[in-house]
Design an enzyme around this catalytic site. Structure first.
Site, PDB file in Angstrom:
ATOM      1  N   CYS A 119       0.808  -1.215   0.000  1.00 13.15           N
ATOM      2  CA  CYS A 119       0.000   0.000   0.000  1.00 13.15           C
ATOM      3  C   CYS A 119       0.844   1.269   0.000  1.00 13.15           C
ATOM      4  O   CYS A 119       0.365   2.345  -0.366  1.00 13.15           O
ATOM      5  CB  CYS A 119      -0.957  -0.003   1.190  1.00 13.15           C
ATOM      6  SG  CYS A 119      -2.095  -1.409   1.209  1.00 13.15           S
ATOM      7  N   HIS A 252      -3.578   7.260   1.711  1.00  6.19           N
ATOM      8  CA  HIS A 252      -3.921   5.904   1.298  1.00  6.19           C
ATOM      9  C   HIS A 252      -5.270   5.563   1.903  1.00  6.19           C
ATOM     10  O   HIS A 252      -5.511   5.788   3.093  1.00  6.19           O
ATOM     11  CB  HIS A 252      -2.846   4.926   1.780  1.00  6.19           C
ATOM     12  CG  HIS A 252      -3.270   3.494   1.735  1.00  6.19           C
ATOM     13  ND1 HIS A 252      -3.846   2.933   0.622  1.00  6.19           N
ATOM     14  CD2 HIS A 252      -3.220   2.519   2.683  1.00  6.19           C
ATOM     15  CE1 HIS A 252      -4.134   1.670   0.875  1.00  6.19           C
ATOM     16  NE2 HIS A 252      -3.767   1.400   2.116  1.00  6.19           N
ATOM     17  N   ASN A 282     -10.234  -0.398  -0.231  1.00 10.47           N
ATOM     18  CA  ASN A 282      -8.782  -0.253  -0.186  1.00 10.47           C
ATOM     19  C   ASN A 282      -8.198  -0.878  -1.440  1.00 10.47           C
ATOM     20  O   ASN A 282      -8.203  -2.093  -1.596  1.00 10.47           O
ATOM     21  CB  ASN A 282      -8.243  -0.951   1.072  1.00 10.47           C
ATOM     22  CG  ASN A 282      -6.732  -0.859   1.214  1.00 10.47           C
ATOM     23  OD1 ASN A 282      -6.031  -0.483   0.279  1.00 10.47           O
ATOM     24  ND2 ASN A 282      -6.225  -1.230   2.377  1.00 10.47           N
TER      25      ASN A 282
END
Length: 325
Positions: A119, A252, A282
């Site tokens: 990520c 993020h 996500n």
């Protein structure tokens, strides 16, 4: 002095929308109880996109790249460098970046490689591309975050399978005499590798170990908020900026609780945080460039605005980057 500025953004999401209700039904068929409220209250997610079986990460990446090229009003042959941040490459090798290069029809021999920082990957990739523009003959870089994370999900594990989705975002980074990327900081600590991982690997013609995402949610939350606060302050100090100087924060899109807790610690009002997690979930390395593209296209982020981006991912990796739009 040479700088690197973002000249265009683009994103692409698979058309297949998976709602919380869809996942509740899928989990129920396996005897696992959950609900839309349980998912949304813990993550802020109501839906996400899953790629179909024929779509590869490079397909999503190339589509996002095409939109970024159009926004920047340049042709693909102007690209001197391609960096793709992904945890879900098309294959062990060649690099997904090389496959994107082929799909875009770029035949000028430009460098192309992948970065794997999960990520945190897009922040890593953008920082590397910025450094290469400043230090080498690269003038125009294509930086992409792209994932088909749905293929790593265990649909008998409700704690992780409800969180992730697929998508891609891209930016065109160009050499400029005007400030663009103002500063960045990257970190990692392998001592925490066990809290978020896919431990399976290919060997002897098969997969050895567990091929699914496994996560210690409370440990990830605790580490993430502290790391994101610290690295954001680090980058602000590096650039001589206070948190109040940033018009927008593009984090993020990990989990709405992490995003909100980090913003509170940094003293950043919620209405200055760009959030797409409700609709997209996500998307790992793709989440920041997708959110950035959305905020640029809807007019929130305007030329001259100072923007902070930050991310934390498995490894663990984390980083932040400050830019002027």
């Amino acid at each position: 002095m040479s700088f690197a500025r973002i000249a265009g953004t683009g994103s692409f999401l698979p058309p297949n929308v998976i709602s919380n209700a869809d996942l509740v039904s899928r989990l129920a068929s396996k005897g696992i109880e959950t609900s839309d409220d349980w998912i949304f209250s813990r993550s802020g997610i109501q839906s996400r996109r899953f790629a179909d079986g024929q779509t590869q990460t490079s397909d999503l990446a190339a589509a996002a790249a095409s939109r970024a090229l159009s926004a920047a009003e340049i042709g693909a042959d102007a690209i001197d460098l391609i960096v793709v941040a992904t945890t879900t490459p098309d294959a062990v090798f060649p690099a997904t970046a090389c496959l994107v290069q082929r799909k875009l029809g770029i035949r000028n021999g430009c460098a192309a490689f992948d970065i794997q920082a999960v990520c945190g990957g897009f922040i890593y990739a953008l920082t590397v591309a910025d450094a290469l523009i400043r230090a080498t003959s690269v003038k125009t870089a294509l930086v992409i975050g792209a994932e088909t994370f749905s293929r790593l999900l265990d649909f008998e594990d409700r704690s992780s399978c409800v969180l992730f989705g697929d998508g891609a975002g891209a930016v065109i980074l160009r050499s400029s005499e005007e400030p663009g990327i103002l500063g960045a900081a990257l970190h990692a600590d392998g001592q925490h590798a066990e809290i978020l991982k896919v431990s399976g690997r290919i060997a002897d013609g098969g997969v050895l170990g567990d091929p699914f995402v496994r996560m210690d949610g409370p440990a990830v939350f605790k580490l993430a908020v502290g790391a994101l606060e610290a690295v954001s302050q680090e980058v602000g100090a590096q650039c001589g900026l206070e948190m109040s100087d940033f018009k927008w924060v593009v984090p993020h899109q990990a989990n709405i609780r992490i995003m909100e807790a980090t913003a509170r610690k940094l003293g950043i009002p919620a209405d200055r945080v760009v959030s797409t997690i409700r609709e997209h979930g996500n998307t790992s390395a793709a989440s920041i460039p997708i959110a950035l593209d959305q905020a640029c296209r809807d007019g929130r982020i305007r030329r001259g605005d100072k923007v902070l981006m930050h991310a934390v991912g498995a490894g663990v990796t984390w980083g932040a980057l400050a830019m002027q739009a």
